[in-house]
Design a protein around this motif. Structure first.
Motif, PDB file in Angstrom:
ATOM      1  N   PRO A  16      27.678  51.516  15.745  1.00 47.54           N
ATOM      2  CA  PRO A  16      28.840  50.762  15.318  1.00 47.54           C
ATOM      3  C   PRO A  16      30.034  50.993  15.748  1.00 47.54           C
ATOM      4  N   ARG A  17      30.771  52.252  15.731  1.00 52.67           N
ATOM      5  CA  ARG A  17      32.136  52.778  15.954  1.00 52.67           C
ATOM      6  C   ARG A  17      32.155  52.116  17.492  1.00 52.67           C
ATOM      7  N   ARG A  18      31.225  52.327  18.353  1.00 58.43           N
ATOM      8  CA  ARG A  18      31.329  52.235  19.654  1.00 58.43           C
ATOM      9  C   ARG A  18      31.546  50.872  19.907  1.00 58.43           C
ATOM     10  N   ALA A  19      30.725  49.794  19.370  1.00 61.37           N
ATOM     11  CA  ALA A  19      30.900  48.418  19.425  1.00 61.37           C
ATOM     12  C   ALA A  19      32.083  47.950  18.809  1.00 61.37           C
ATOM     13  N   PHE A  20      32.714  48.348  17.686  1.00 55.61           N
ATOM     14  CA  PHE A  20      33.848  47.715  17.187  1.00 55.61           C
ATOM     15  C   PHE A  20      35.235  48.284  18.065  1.00 55.61           C
ATOM     16  N   ARG A  21      34.989  49.252  18.667  1.00 56.84           N
ATOM     17  CA  ARG A  21      36.311  49.652  19.600  1.00 56.84           C
ATOM     18  C   ARG A  21      36.403  48.743  21.004  1.00 56.84           C
ATOM     19  N   GLN A  22      35.297  48.013  21.147  1.00 60.93           N
ATOM     20  CA  GLN A  22      35.233  47.285  22.542  1.00 60.93           C
ATOM     21  C   GLN A  22      35.397  45.813  22.281  1.00 60.93           C
ATOM     22  N   ILE A  23      35.845  45.025  23.144  1.00 64.01           N
ATOM     23  CA  ILE A  23      36.004  43.534  22.967  1.00 64.01           C
ATOM     24  C   ILE A  23      34.971  42.891  24.060  1.00 64.01           C
ATOM     25  N   ASP A  24      34.802  41.774  23.710  1.00 64.62           N
ATOM     26  CA  ASP A  24      34.050  40.970  24.759  1.00 64.62           C
ATOM     27  C   ASP A  24      34.893  39.625  25.053  1.00 64.62           C
ATOM     28  N   PRO A  25      35.481  39.841  26.203  1.00 63.05           N
ATOM     29  CA  PRO A  25      36.428  38.605  26.603  1.00 63.05           C
ATOM     30  C   PRO A  25      35.688  37.375  26.880  1.00 63.05           C
ATOM     31  N   GLY A  26      34.637  37.609  27.084  1.00 62.69           N
ATOM     32  CA  GLY A  26      33.591  36.286  27.541  1.00 62.69           C
ATOM     33  C   GLY A  26      34.455  35.385  28.794  1.00 62.69           C
ATOM     34  N   ALA A  27      34.574  34.161  28.479  1.00 62.40           N
ATOM     35  CA  ALA A  27      35.075  33.375  29.528  1.00 62.40           C
ATOM     36  C   ALA A  27      36.850  33.594  29.753  1.00 62.40           C
ATOM     37  N   ARG A  28      37.349  34.353  28.816  1.00 62.19           N
ATOM     38  CA  ARG A  28      38.722  34.847  29.065  1.00 62.19           C
ATOM     39  C   ARG A  28      39.028  35.736  30.212  1.00 62.19           C
ATOM     40  N   ALA A  29      37.692  36.529  30.306  1.00 64.16           N
ATOM     41  CA  ALA A  29      37.978  37.615  31.578  1.00 64.16           C
ATOM     42  C   ALA A  29      38.218  36.876  32.725  1.00 64.16           C
ATOM     43  N   LEU A  30      37.874  35.797  33.168  1.00 60.86           N
ATOM     44  CA  LEU A  30      38.277  34.949  34.364  1.00 60.86           C
ATOM     45  C   LEU A  30      39.455  34.712  34.218  1.00 60.86           C
ATOM     46  N   VAL A  31      39.838  34.088  33.281  1.00 56.30           N
ATOM     47  CA  VAL A  31      41.581  33.457  33.028  1.00 56.30           C
ATOM     48  C   VAL A  31      42.422  34.821  33.419  1.00 56.30           C
ATOM     49  N   VAL A  32      42.104  35.905  32.641  1.00 54.22           N
ATOM     50  CA  VAL A  32      42.815  37.356  32.660  1.00 54.22           C
ATOM     51  C   VAL A  32      42.657  37.677  34.174  1.00 54.22           C
ATOM     52  N   ALA A  33      41.592  37.659  34.856  1.00 52.77           N
ATOM     53  CA  ALA A  33      41.501  38.275  36.107  1.00 52.77           C
ATOM     54  C   ALA A  33      42.245  37.332  37.229  1.00 52.77           C
ATOM     55  N   VAL A  34      42.291  36.286  36.967  1.00 53.25           N
ATOM     56  CA  VAL A  34      43.189  34.989  37.581  1.00 53.25           C
ATOM     57  C   VAL A  34      44.525  35.493  37.546  1.00 53.25           C
ATOM     58  N   CYS A  35      45.101  35.523  36.389  1.00 57.38           N
ATOM     59  CA  CYS A  35      46.543  36.032  36.025  1.00 57.38           C
ATOM     60  C   CYS A  35      46.933  37.058  36.675  1.00 57.38           C
ATOM     61  N   VAL A  36      46.121  38.116  36.570  1.00 61.98           N
ATOM     62  CA  VAL A  36      46.483  39.475  37.279  1.00 61.98           C
ATOM     63  C   VAL A  36      46.775  39.237  38.648  1.00 61.98           C
ATOM     64  N   MET A  37      45.826  38.249  39.474  1.00 64.47           N
ATOM     65  CA  MET A  37      46.039  38.039  40.945  1.00 64.47           C
ATOM     66  C   MET A  37      47.167  37.167  41.201  1.00 64.47           C
ATOM     67  N   LEU A  38      47.523  36.164  40.291  1.00 66.29           N
ATOM     68  CA  LEU A  38      48.679  35.595  40.356  1.00 66.29           C
ATOM     69  C   LEU A  38      49.957  36.731  40.177  1.00 66.29           C
ATOM     70  N   MET A  39      49.938  37.514  39.267  1.00 66.38           N
ATOM     71  CA  MET A  39      50.845  38.262  39.326  1.00 66.38           C
ATOM     72  C   MET A  39      51.160  39.087  40.368  1.00 66.38           C
ATOM     73  N   LEU A  40      50.159  39.387  41.306  1.00 64.32           N
ATOM     74  CA  LEU A  40      50.044  40.342  42.537  1.00 64.32           C
ATOM     75  C   LEU A  40      50.870  39.143  43.551  1.00 64.32           C
ATOM     76  N   VAL A  41      50.570  38.061  43.485  1.00 64.37           N
ATOM     77  CA  VAL A  41      50.995  37.025  44.481  1.00 64.37           C
ATOM     78  C   VAL A  41      52.342  36.801  44.163  1.00 64.37           C
ATOM     79  N   ALA A  42      52.735  36.781  43.044  1.00 61.52           N
ATOM     80  CA  ALA A  42      54.292  36.458  42.595  1.00 61.52           C
ATOM     81  C   ALA A  42      55.062  37.588  42.901  1.00 61.52           C
ATOM     82  N   ALA A  43      54.492  38.889  42.996  1.00 59.97           N
ATOM     83  CA  ALA A  43      55.247  39.933  43.433  1.00 59.97           C
ATOM     84  C   ALA A  43      55.682  39.808  45.064  1.00 59.97           C
ATOM     85  N   LEU A  44      54.680  39.323  45.917  1.00 55.58           N
ATOM     86  CA  LEU A  44      54.942  39.031  47.323  1.00 55.58           C
ATOM     87  C   LEU A  44      56.074  37.666  47.633  1.00 55.58           C
ATOM     88  N   LEU A  45      56.282  37.042  46.402  1.00 59.67           N
ATOM     89  CA  LEU A  45      57.437  35.874  46.817  1.00 59.67           C
ATOM     90  C   LEU A  45      58.623  36.304  46.397  1.00 59.67           C
TER      91      LEU A  45
END
Length: 167
Positions: A16-45
């Motif tokens: 239970p402690r291990r399960a409560f310490r973690q998150i399940d981003p679900g579909a938000r994981a893709l949005v966050v991953a794309v945002c991280v990539m966009l932050m890297l692209v923004a650093a090049l501009l």
């Protein structure tokens, strides 16, 4: 057989402690991953007078380019919280890192607004050089990233010890 049962007796109370310490981003994981990539692209501009974000970050801006403290602080905060900690939170799925990402991206968002404002104003009556496309992209990406992390941490907050059956 008894070794398997003893291992199970050790692992079951920790589950239970291990399960409560973690998150399940679900579909938000893709949005966050794309945002991280966009932050890297923004650093090049370009961010400030033609200097890109990575040049500002590493102090390699062209000679004669005047870069204020606020854009430097923004590029450091956006790289730290928008790329490094967000990426680590996404990979490890730890609630504490997700919370640090939410708080850090929120702080970086305030610094981003100040950085854009600092590029539009000067001490004279002339307008400033204006923000580059990279700083605008980083600002917009941080808005989305902050919203995603805040939503994730609010709805997957770790329970208190009393709800785990401990006092």
């Amino acid at each position: 057989m008894t070794d398997d049962l003893s291992d199970l007796q050790v692992e079951v109370p920790k589950a239970p402690r291990r399960a409560f310490r973690q998150i399940d981003p679900g579909a938000r994981a893709l949005v966050v991953a794309v945002c991280v990539m966009l932050m890297l692209v923004a650093a090049l501009l370009p961010w400030v007078e033609g200097a890109s974000g990575w040049q500002i970050l590493f102090g390699l801006a062209p000679k004669g380019t005047v870069i204020g403290l606020v854009p430097i602080l923004f590029v450091v905060c956006s790289t730290l919280f928008g790329v490094l900690i967000s990426g680590a939170a996404l990979v490890t799925r730890l609630w504490a890192l997700a919370f640090a990402s939410a708080a850090g991206c929120g702080f970086s968002l305030i610094i981003a607004l100040l950085a854009v404002w600092s590029q539009q104003s000067t001490s004279s009556h002339e307008p400033g050089p204006g923000p580059g496309i990279g700083i605008i992209l980083a600002l917009l990406t941080l808005i989305v990233l902050t919203f995603q992390w805040v939503k994730l941490t609010l709805f997957s907050a770790p329970p208190s010890a009393s709800r785990l059956g401990r006092s």
